[in-house]
Motif scaffolding. Structure first.
Motif, PDB file in Angstrom:
ATOM      1  N   GLY A 126       0.771  -1.111   0.061  1.00  0.00           N
ATOM      2  CA  GLY A 126      -0.127  -0.004   0.069  1.00  0.00           C
ATOM      3  C   GLY A 126       0.827   1.409   0.037  1.00  0.00           C
ATOM      4  O   GLY A 126       2.082   1.097  -0.129  1.00  0.00           O
ATOM      5  N   GLU A 127       0.279   2.381   0.155  1.00  0.00           N
ATOM      6  CA  GLU A 127       1.058   3.622  -0.059  1.00  0.00           C
ATOM      7  C   GLU A 127       1.564   4.173   1.107  1.00  0.00           C
ATOM      8  O   GLU A 127       2.472   5.263   1.201  1.00  0.00           O
ATOM      9  CB  GLU A 127       0.039   4.734  -0.803  1.00  0.00           C
ATOM     10  N   LYS A 128       0.927   3.941   2.343  1.00  0.00           N
ATOM     11  CA  LYS A 128       1.548   4.660   3.871  1.00  0.00           C
ATOM     12  C   LYS A 128       1.649   3.412   4.776  1.00  0.00           C
ATOM     13  O   LYS A 128       0.754   2.651   4.935  1.00  0.00           O
ATOM     14  CB  LYS A 128       0.479   5.531   4.133  1.00  0.00           C
ATOM     15  N   THR A 129       3.001   3.703   5.468  1.00  0.00           N
ATOM     16  CA  THR A 129       3.121   2.573   6.612  1.00  0.00           C
ATOM     17  C   THR A 129       3.346   3.346   7.808  1.00  0.00           C
ATOM     18  O   THR A 129       4.433   4.424   7.744  1.00  0.00           O
ATOM     19  CB  THR A 129       4.315   1.676   6.296  1.00  0.00           C
ATOM     20  N   VAL A 130       2.592   2.995   8.803  1.00  0.00           N
ATOM     21  CA  VAL A 130       2.941   3.630  10.280  1.00  0.00           C
ATOM     22  C   VAL A 130       3.613   2.587  11.456  1.00  0.00           C
ATOM     23  O   VAL A 130       3.187   1.653  11.441  1.00  0.00           O
ATOM     24  CB  VAL A 130       1.817   4.296  10.867  1.00  0.00           C
ATOM     25  N   LEU A 131       4.859   2.950  11.596  1.00  0.00           N
ATOM     26  CA  LEU A 131       5.497   2.194  12.701  1.00  0.00           C
ATOM     27  C   LEU A 131       5.176   2.588  14.007  1.00  0.00           C
ATOM     28  O   LEU A 131       5.429   3.588  14.511  1.00  0.00           O
ATOM     29  CB  LEU A 131       6.907   2.280  12.425  1.00  0.00           C
ATOM     30  N   PHE A 132       4.329   1.652  14.789  1.00  0.00           N
ATOM     31  CA  PHE A 132       3.953   1.864  16.161  1.00  0.00           C
ATOM     32  C   PHE A 132       5.129   1.687  17.245  1.00  0.00           C
ATOM     33  O   PHE A 132       5.581   0.461  17.246  1.00  0.00           O
ATOM     34  CB  PHE A 132       2.740   1.053  16.525  1.00  0.00           C
ATOM     35  N   THR A 133       5.641   2.517  17.653  1.00  0.00           N
ATOM     36  CA  THR A 133       6.971   2.350  18.762  1.00  0.00           C
ATOM     37  C   THR A 133       6.542   1.326  19.815  1.00  0.00           C
ATOM     38  O   THR A 133       5.489   1.304  20.706  1.00  0.00           O
ATOM     39  CB  THR A 133       7.222   3.669  19.313  1.00  0.00           C
ATOM     40  N   GLN A 134       7.325   0.468  20.038  1.00  0.00           N
ATOM     41  CA  GLN A 134       7.427  -0.613  21.130  1.00  0.00           C
ATOM     42  C   GLN A 134       8.686  -0.775  21.358  1.00  0.00           C
ATOM     43  O   GLN A 134       9.743  -0.450  20.611  1.00  0.00           O
ATOM     44  CB  GLN A 134       6.718  -1.810  20.370  1.00  0.00           C
ATOM     45  N   PRO A 135       9.079  -1.277  22.570  1.00  0.00           N
ATOM     46  CA  PRO A 135      10.598  -1.457  22.914  1.00  0.00           C
ATOM     47  C   PRO A 135      11.460  -2.292  21.954  1.00  0.00           C
ATOM     48  O   PRO A 135      12.457  -1.744  21.643  1.00  0.00           O
ATOM     49  CB  PRO A 135      10.365  -2.593  24.249  1.00  0.00           C
TER      50      PRO A 135
END
Lengths: 172, 172
Positions: free
Chosen positions: B140-149
């Motif tokens: 897809g066009e957009k990727t969001v990395l959710f912060t985790q340790p």
């Protein structure tokens, strides 16, 4: 590179009609005619169909579709197989289906399984399924309709009809 | 037309670190430092991590990620949300995850859930996930990395980093 083949469970690998008929016979002591089964979708063809599929053990003890074990083994070598099953409508079916696959199709790994609500977002090149609601919206190049009582009277349209697993192998 | 947004469960909706820490504290009576948790992937950061996730109830009783209920409710109105969770590696997790979603995110319907082995075949426009192994292969066009340790020390690369749910809403 191998093509991605999406394979349905209920009505293709698992003989859901046989299981529904078994539940109904044990419950009501009746047996449906072939004609009666062909009149509606699988769950509607049995008075308590929607209840049976919500019964614990329904999917875990479902009979295996004739020829599907050898057939899927063959396809699994020729294609990148993904088992894609509509399952989230029935919460307990999820784990039952996974254990069922492990028992009857041990060569299918957990990486090859998808349990979903709708199949539309799942990509692939070929789809093998018994429902138009899945085949009609598939964006891949080839669609194979697996014959089951609920679709036997319908025109297969742009899908290739497979009358059983011997036919599936001939087509794919 | 609304865009299709794929939302991960573990490490985005479910606070898996918190649950692992709880299991370890009850089992071994120890508490990890933040630095220890940042050294490896979530299951490897705890001595018996791989065992804990296979324990009945692990996923069913996992704490909800802070802000995720309000956040997902907002996203569910703005986008076509699909919850996509890697789950088939842990057979019992499947039904547990579905019941957990029903409890904590009742506005998510069964049609919006996908439990899989690999996420690569699932199509969408935007992906929100805490793992590079999912984000890196998303088409897809957009990727969001959710912060985790496990990802906090890594460069987010071509993905947009979200430090918590307030940040997710700001980005999406």
């Amino acid at each position: 590179m191998k093509q991605q083949l999406l394979v349905d469970m209920d009505g293709v690998l698992a003989d859901v009609y046989c299981q529904l008929a078994k539940f109904e016979f044990e419950h009501l002591g009746i047996t449906r005619t072939k004609e009666q089964l062909e009149e509606s979708l699988e769950l509607d063809a049995f008075t308590h169909g929607h209840e049976y599929v919500r019964t614990k053990g329904f999917f875990r003890t479902a009979p295996v579709m004739e020829g599907s074990q050898e057939g899927l083994k063959y396809l699994n070598e020729k294609y990148k197989v993904l088992i894609v099953s509509s399952a989230t409508e029935f919460p307990d079916s999820l784990s039952e289906k996974l254990y069922w696959l492990n028992e009857h199709f041990p060569f299918i790994t957990w990486e090859q399984m998808i349990f979903c609500g709708k199949k539309e977002p799942v990509m692939g090149d070929i789809m093998l399924d018994d429902h138009f609601k899945n085949l009609d919206f598939f964006k891949g190049e080839k669609t194979v309709l697996f014959t089951q009582p609920h679709n036997i009277r319908q025109d297969s349209g742009r899908h290739i009809r497979a009358n059983g697993w011997v036919d599936v192998i001939r087509i794919l």
